[in-house]
Enzyme design. Structure first.
Site, short mmCIF file in Angstrom:
data_model
loop_
_atom_site.label_atom_id
_atom_site.label_comp_id
_atom_site.label_asym_id
_atom_site.label_seq_id
_atom_site.Cartn_x
_atom_site.Cartn_y
_atom_site.Cartn_z
CG HIS A 1 35.02 39.10 42.75
ND1 HIS A 1 36.29 38.61 42.89
CD2 HIS A 1 35.13 40.44 42.72
CE1 HIS A 1 37.14 39.64 42.95
NE2 HIS A 1 36.46 40.75 42.86
CB CYS B 1 37.48 41.50 39.37
SG CYS B 1 38.73 42.26 40.43
CG HIS C 1 35.33 44.77 41.17
ND1 HIS C 1 35.58 43.78 42.09
CD2 HIS C 1 34.13 45.29 41.47
CE1 HIS C 1 34.54 43.70 42.92
NE2 HIS C 1 33.65 44.60 42.56
CG ASP D 1 38.62 46.16 43.06
OD1 ASP D 1 38.14 46.37 44.19
OD2 ASP D 1 39.08 45.06 42.70
CG HIS D 2 41.82 46.83 45.79
ND1 HIS D 2 42.61 45.72 45.82
CD2 HIS D 2 40.62 46.43 46.29
CE1 HIS D 2 41.92 44.70 46.28
NE2 HIS D 2 40.71 45.10 46.58
CE1 TYR E 1 37.06 48.34 47.85
CE2 TYR E 1 38.34 46.85 49.23
CZ TYR E 1 37.55 47.07 48.12
OH TYR E 1 37.26 46.04 47.28
C1 DNO Z 1 38.29 42.87 47.25
C2 DNO Z 1 37.03 42.50 46.64
C3 DNO Z 1 36.55 41.13 47.03
C4 DNO Z 1 35.12 40.94 46.60
C5 DNO Z 1 34.53 39.59 46.88
C6 DNO Z 1 33.22 39.45 46.18
O1 DNO Z 1 38.61 43.97 47.37
O2 DNO Z 1 37.07 42.65 45.28
O3 DNO Z 1 36.64 40.97 48.40
O4 DNO Z 1 34.31 41.85 47.28
O5 DNO Z 1 35.36 38.59 46.49
O6 DNO Z 1 32.53 38.38 46.71
#
Ligand code: DNO
Length: 398
Positions: free
Chosen positions: A236, A274, A301, A354-355, A371
């Site tokens: 990530h 991401c 993500h 993501d988020h 989340y």
């Molecule tokens: C946040 C996430 C990160 C992710 C870690 C992966 O929302 O994208 O916390 O889970 O960095 O190791």
């Protein structure tokens, strides 16, 4: 793409049933209760699989582990690491034996994702995560009082940081510390200022080159095992993609990613694309980065950020913000088509929204920051629309 959803486990107030209602079929989860560095036993993995499969009518599968955390000592390169490498490899083997074969992890020192505000108001009443450059500088220069901190922020930002600090109340400072700590997932330790100073001190002498060497060492230890047992490792990127508190960050740009993928050139050594993390870097063209490393993307993500000139940024609507989400989804769909045509059984890339913003009935629910259910449901629905339309118009597999 496989539509997935992060689930923090049985304690998550957003349930598997709700995840299914949102339209996801894949679960992204981790055994957050197991301390860093300990083996994930087959029993513990099976127990989680059992929860995911408890109601067969949901049709869910555990698609991705996020995260199998890398112990801080591996990042620092401290002492005899053979036990930690063994434990990591054993967890990988146990996961593979249970059919869970994609692992997301990060190599960010000390902190995971970092924001200064967890509930920035949006028009109409929702809230978003936000990074204010001056608040972060206030934390770094005035609360942490890190030697040399001022030089790491633009003078104009430092001036606003000092003004913020001078008028801030103890409660506001405490909230800023808590917000900055909120990125550490699950039940992991949060630091107070003295503990954070100690954690930073362990990185003395570790710059980008040293941290990168430690990452490459880790990869050389675990990627052969990944190859053996059919695991895809997906690092990530740094969030935000810049050095923080004097700590080096080494997965922030296309060049960083190229260096780590080239250092161990195995398909098992791959990337979590991401878009929100990379998208906060002013020099990062996210669709171009995705296209460059398409063959090594094992997980996506998808979210968006709107950047500001001083280094601040705001988590935007999934289709808003600075990253062209349509172009990015198009890159991923074309990559899937390429894999499918090549006979790859795993051609479908797992993605998750993501988020999300806190919207409507999300308000007041004790969800993990970023989340909430409805905000992510909206993000997933919007991205699903983009995927479906692009696939149809371009005759690509979904
Ligand atoms: C946040 C996430 C990160 C992710 C870690 C992966 O929302 O994208 O916390 O889970 O960095 O190791």
């Amino acid at each position: 793409m496989e539509q997935t959803w992060r689930w923090f486990g049985p304690q998550d107030v957003v349930t598997l049933a709700q995840l299914r209602q949102a339209g996801a079929t894949g679960v992204v989860t981790a055994l957050h209760d197991i301390p860093y560095g300990e083996v994930w036993s087959v029993e513990a993995i099976r127990e989680r699989l059992g929860l995911i499969a408890a109601d067969a009518s949901f049709g869910l599968r555990w698609s991705v582990v996020e995260s199998l955390p890398v112990h801080e000592r591996i990042k620092i390169g401290e002492g005899d690491l053979s036990g930690l490498f063994d434990a990591y490899r054993q967890s990988m083997r146990n996961l593979a034996a249970c059919g869970v074969t994609t692992i997301c992890y990060n190599f960010m020192p000390v902190l995971d994702w970092t924001r200064t505000e967890l509930a920035h108001p949006l028009p109409g009443g929702g809230t978003a995560l936000r990074f204010n450059a001056h608040e972060f500088a206030a934390f770094d220069c005035c609360m942490l009082e890190r030697a040399g901190a001022e030089a790491d922020h633009p003078p104009e930002v430092v001036a606003r940081a000092r003004a913020w600090f001078a008028r801030s109340t103890p409660a506001q400072r405490a909230r800023l510390l808590a917000n900055i700590m909120a990125g550490l997932p699950g039940a992991y330790e949060r630091y107070d200022i003295p503990a954070l100073r100690l954690a930073l001190a362990r990185y003395r002498g570790i710059g980008r080159a040293e941290l990168r060497a430690n990452l490459v060492r880790f990869l050389r230890e675990v990627i052969p095992t990944a190859e053996e047992c059919g695991i895809r490792m997906a690092i990530h990127p740094d969030d935000p993609p810049r050095g923080l508190m004097g700590l080096p960050r080494i997965v922030s740009t296309g060049e960083d990613i190229a260096a780590l993928l080239d250092a161990v050139p195995s398909p098992a050594n791959g990337l979590t694309l991401c878009s929100g993390s990379l998208g906060a870097g002013p020099g990062n063209d996210v669709p171009a980065i995705a296209a460059r490393f398409a063959g090594r993307i094992h997980f996506a993500h998808l979210r968006n950020v709107a950047k500001e000139p001083d280094g601040s940024f705001m988590e935007a609507d999934h289709l808003g913000g600075d990253t062209d989400m349509v172009a990015l989804v198009s890159v991923l769909l074309h990559e899937q088509a390429r894999r499918k045509a090549g006979g790859d059984a795993h051609w479908r890339i797992p993605m998750r929204p993501d988020h999300g913003h806190v919207l409507l009935d999300d308000a007041g629910k004790p969800t993990h920051p970023g989340y909430p259910a409805i905000g992510r449901l909206r993000g997933l629905a919007e991205i699903r629309g983009v995927m479906t339309a692009l696939a149809k118009v371009n005759n690509l597999p979904l």
